[in-house]
Design an enzyme around this catalytic site. Structure first.
Site, PDB file in Angstrom:
ATOM      1  N   GLU A 142       0.806  -1.222   0.000  1.00 43.02           N
ATOM      2  CA  GLU A 142       0.000   0.000   0.000  1.00 43.02           C
ATOM      3  C   GLU A 142       0.842   1.276   0.000  1.00 43.02           C
ATOM      4  O   GLU A 142       0.837   2.052   0.966  1.00 43.02           O
ATOM      5  CB  GLU A 142      -0.962   0.014   1.191  1.00 43.02           C
ATOM      6  N   GLU A 313      -6.720  -7.745  -0.493  1.00 47.40           N
ATOM      7  CA  GLU A 313      -7.165  -7.841   0.905  1.00 47.40           C
ATOM      8  C   GLU A 313      -8.656  -7.539   0.935  1.00 47.40           C
ATOM      9  O   GLU A 313      -9.073  -6.451   0.547  1.00 47.40           O
ATOM     10  CB  GLU A 313      -6.418  -6.832   1.781  1.00 47.40           C
TER      11      GLU A 313
HETATM   12  C1  GAL Z   1      -4.501  -2.698   5.040  1.00 36.80           C
HETATM   13  C2  GAL Z   1      -3.071  -3.168   5.164  1.00 36.80           C
HETATM   14  C3  GAL Z   1      -2.969  -4.435   5.970  1.00 36.80           C
HETATM   15  C4  GAL Z   1      -3.786  -4.307   7.227  1.00 36.80           C
HETATM   16  C5  GAL Z   1      -5.202  -3.994   6.864  1.00 36.80           C
HETATM   17  C6  GAL Z   1      -6.132  -3.922   8.039  1.00 36.80           C
HETATM   18  O1  GAL Z   1      -4.570  -1.354   4.713  1.00 36.80           O
HETATM   19  O2  GAL Z   1      -2.506  -3.418   3.898  1.00 36.80           O
HETATM   20  O3  GAL Z   1      -1.618  -4.670   6.281  1.00 36.80           O
HETATM   21  O4  GAL Z   1      -3.236  -3.302   8.028  1.00 36.80           O
HETATM   22  O5  GAL Z   1      -5.233  -2.762   6.218  1.00 36.80           O
HETATM   23  O6  GAL Z   1      -7.441  -3.629   7.613  1.00 36.80           O
END
Ligand code: GAL
Length: 661
Positions: A142, A313
């Site tokens: 990110e 994710e």
């Molecule tokens: C994302 C990040 C992850 C984790 C996640 C939690 O932004 O890439 O590492 O922190 O959020 O929701």
């Protein structure tokens, strides 16, 4: 259509790994992403690598039949590295070095960090680049998240000066391009230029725009360096980066040019709570997420990834990081997953396998609870896996007929001088997207540099700088076009065009914007559509209370002989058209925006259908998907006798259906 999961073997005793891997496969997952924050365990001390645990993790996951996405761990430089080389830290706008203790504390401009990042990526790629189970790489994590693109460190300042020199060659050219004479801001050398922070009042917009462009180029450079190493040492594997939604400080199209596909991190409830939604929307869509936020990003990253994207994710339950963190409705994780596939995602990977009982994200759900019992998100992932198996492969998503132009540089330009505190380019594009989706249309998010061939309607809600080449491409493609206010209002260097806005559009649309004003929230200016039966002299209060048909936030005075399709209450033109290209001299309230879009869609021969509140459609080949984000049951807008492959004629709150046409 594959499913995957983000996994952190370093967080769990090794005895658990084999069982975890077995259960992942049993659940129907085929991808697992690992490694992206593991630097301190891979290299616990300078030059001392501990591969044993990661080798074992890779072998365990591979033995279970999983394909691995290996993350490069550069978002988290370890303590020893920061201590040895404090110059790797980024500085905030207050001129303070970022501290070790969370993540993303590095500077994209530090040569030391470029070397160190190259070293760790090389070491990882040498170790696993040709491992048969390692099928893809994720660079870093990110970029830009937590406000980390703009860096005011001495490293950034030094590299910014070099960047300026390469761009302008002479300092005189730079002064001239910026208009540095204003407030005696002329420079005599590039060495004299500093980043635009800590000034008494607003720094020069020319300096600020270039600093933003520079910062974006630094992200591109950093990512490219990693991609090049991975391509060399890990032939045949795919490379991606996981972008974060609503992050606009660098050009994602430019970064993605160096990877094979885009991916993004989808947190529907976190986004609803954190970005721009009204209090009413936050309550209404509390457990479902906003009807358009995920879809918008899916369509954006399909464009960024040149047709290919993953969700790297996916929110599996409550997150920890928003101001308030509700739990999704039962079934929502399944719906979000199908929504991603409906928009063309190749893989949806859940964040994370198991809720971790310690550290910053201990309140963040996983597919499994901390006691290792499958949580609701895990059950829903398994359900999707079964459904995918039953449905079989989906056809590739076709190009949409509507192109919505989105430019990262446009966001920076408007942010430099919003003129009205709440005027944001991203919001203008997003509102337009929402209105198009309420009309049941599929949309592609397209960069102004991309080819427009095949689109029937092109909409540029906020594009302050318009290149001649864009106008030519648009003319060539023959689409109907709609331009929002402020389009063509700046030159490449950020000046008001000599012929006044909309600058190069005047070739096709003879009009001049002679005055602009911003309107504070709550102030509305009535707008009357041509053919609208309401008399012009409707009292202002009445028109405003009607909710529809008003300008908000922005209004322009036009000088033009073009016929008006809509007028302000004094009869001056608010929306003008010529040969299916039209220009809006104001920002419309949502209902008016929808009516305007309906008109231009009809001109483009597109069939619209008004969606019930909270319902959205998306086509993929011969499949039509319908999603219900409303907290109430809805009917499915399918034709009688539709052959459903998912769901049926009723959409529960947060539910979905799909049928073949
Ligand atoms: C994302 C990040 C992850 C984790 C996640 C939690 O932004 O890439 O590492 O922190 O959020 O929701």
């Amino acid at each position: 259509m594959d499913l995957g999961v983000c996994y952190y073997p370093e967080h769990w005793p090794q005895e658990m790994w084999a069982d975890d891997a077995r259960r992942m496969v049993e659940l129907g997952l085929s991808w697992v992403r690992i490694g992206e924050f593991a630097w301190s365990r891979i290299e616990p001390a300078p030059g001392r690598f501990d591969w044993a645990w990661l080798d074992a993790a890779v072998e365990t996951l591979a033995a279970a039949g999983l394909r691995i996405v290996m993350g490069t761990p550069t978002a988290t430089p370890p303590r020893w590295l920061v201590a040895a080389h404090p110059d790797i830290l980024a500085w905030d706008a207050e001129g303070r070095p970022r501290r070790f203790g969370s993540r993303r504390h590095y500077s994209f401009s530090s040569e030391t960090y470029a070397r160190e990042s190259g070293r760790i990526v090389t070491a990882l790629a040498q170790r696993y680049g040709e491992h048969p189970a390692v099928r893809a790489w994720q660079t870093d994590n990110e970029f830009g998240c937590h406000d980390t693109t703009l860096d005011y460190s001495p490293n950034a300042a030094r590299r910014f000066r070099l960047w300026l020199e390469a761009r302008y060659q002479t300092v005189e050219a730079m002064n001239a391009a910026w208009g540095a004479v204003f407030w005696s801001q002329d420079y005599r050398s590039f060495e004299g230029v500093n980043p635009p922070n800590l000034t008494v009042t607003e720094a020069h917009p020319g300096l600020r725009l270039d600093f933003h462009r520079f910062a974006s180029d630094e992200v591109v450079r950093f990512n490219r360096a990693q991609s090049e190493i991975l391509r060399r040492l890990s032939p045949g594997r795919e490379i991606t980066h996981n972008f974060m939604g609503f992050t606009t400080d660098f050009d994602h199209f430019a970064v993605a040019a160096d990877v094979d596909f885009a991916s993004w991190d989808s947190y529907p409830l976190g986004f609803l709570e954190s970005f721009g939604s009204s209090e009413a929307e936050k309550r209404r869509y509390l457990r479902q997420g906003h009807p358009d936020i995920c879809a918008f990003h899916h369509d954006l990253y399909r464009g960024v990834g040149r047709g290919r994207f993953w969700v790297m994710e996916q929110q599996p339950g409550p997150v920890n990081w928003a101001r308030y963190n509700p739990a999704p409705l039962p079934g929502m994780v399944r719906t979000w997953t199908w929504e991603a596939f409906a928009h063309g995602a190749e893989t949806v990977s859940y964040f994370r396998w198991r809720q971790v009982p310690f550290a910053q994200e201990q309140m963040h759900a996983g597919l499994n609870r901390p006691d290792n019992v499958l949580d609701r998100g895990g059950e829903e992932a398994a359900e999707v896996a079964r459904e995918i198996a039953a449905i079989g492969p989906l056809p590739s998503p076709a190009r949409a007929e509507v192109a919505l132009i989105f430019s990262y540089e446009a966001v920076w330009r408007i942010d430099l001088q919003p003129h009205g505190a709440t005027y944001r380019a991203m919001d203008r594009v997003f509102e337009t997207y929402c209105a198009l989706r309420r009309l049941g249309l599929d949309v592609d998010l397209v960069s102004p540099d991309q080819e427009l061939e095949g689109y029937r309607l092109v909409i540029a809600p906020c594009l302050p700088f318009v290149e001649d080449a864009f106008v030519e491409r648009l003319e060539r493609c023959g689409a109907a076009a709609l331009f929002g206010p402020r389009t063509g209002s700046r030159t490449q260097s950020g000046w008001i065009p000599a012929n006044l806005p909309p600058g190069p559009l005047q070739k096709r649309l003879p009009l001049k914007v002679v005055r602009v004003e911003s309107l504070r929230p709550g102030v509305e200016s009535p707008v009357r559509l041509a053919g609208d039966p309401r008399p012009a002299e409707v009292p202002a209060e009445e028109a405003v209370s009607a909710e529809t048909l008003s300008a908000r936030l922005w209004r322009e005075d036009l000088e033009t002989d073009l016929a008006a399709r809509a007028c302000f209450e004094d009869g001056s033109p608010a929306w003008v058209e010529k040969d299916r290209w039209s220009y809006l001299a104001f920002w419309p309230a949502p209902d008016l925006l929808e009516r305007i879009l309906e008109t231009v869609a009809a001109e483009a021969d597109l069939r619209v259908s008004h969606m019930a509140e909270g319902v959205r459609l998306r086509r993929r080949g011969d499949l039509v998907f319908a999603f219900n984000f409303a907290p109430h049951r809805r009917g499915v807008p399918a034709p009688a006798g539709a052959r459903f492959v998912l769901g049926g004629p009723r959409l529960e709150p947060g539910g979905l259906a799909a049928w073949r046409i």
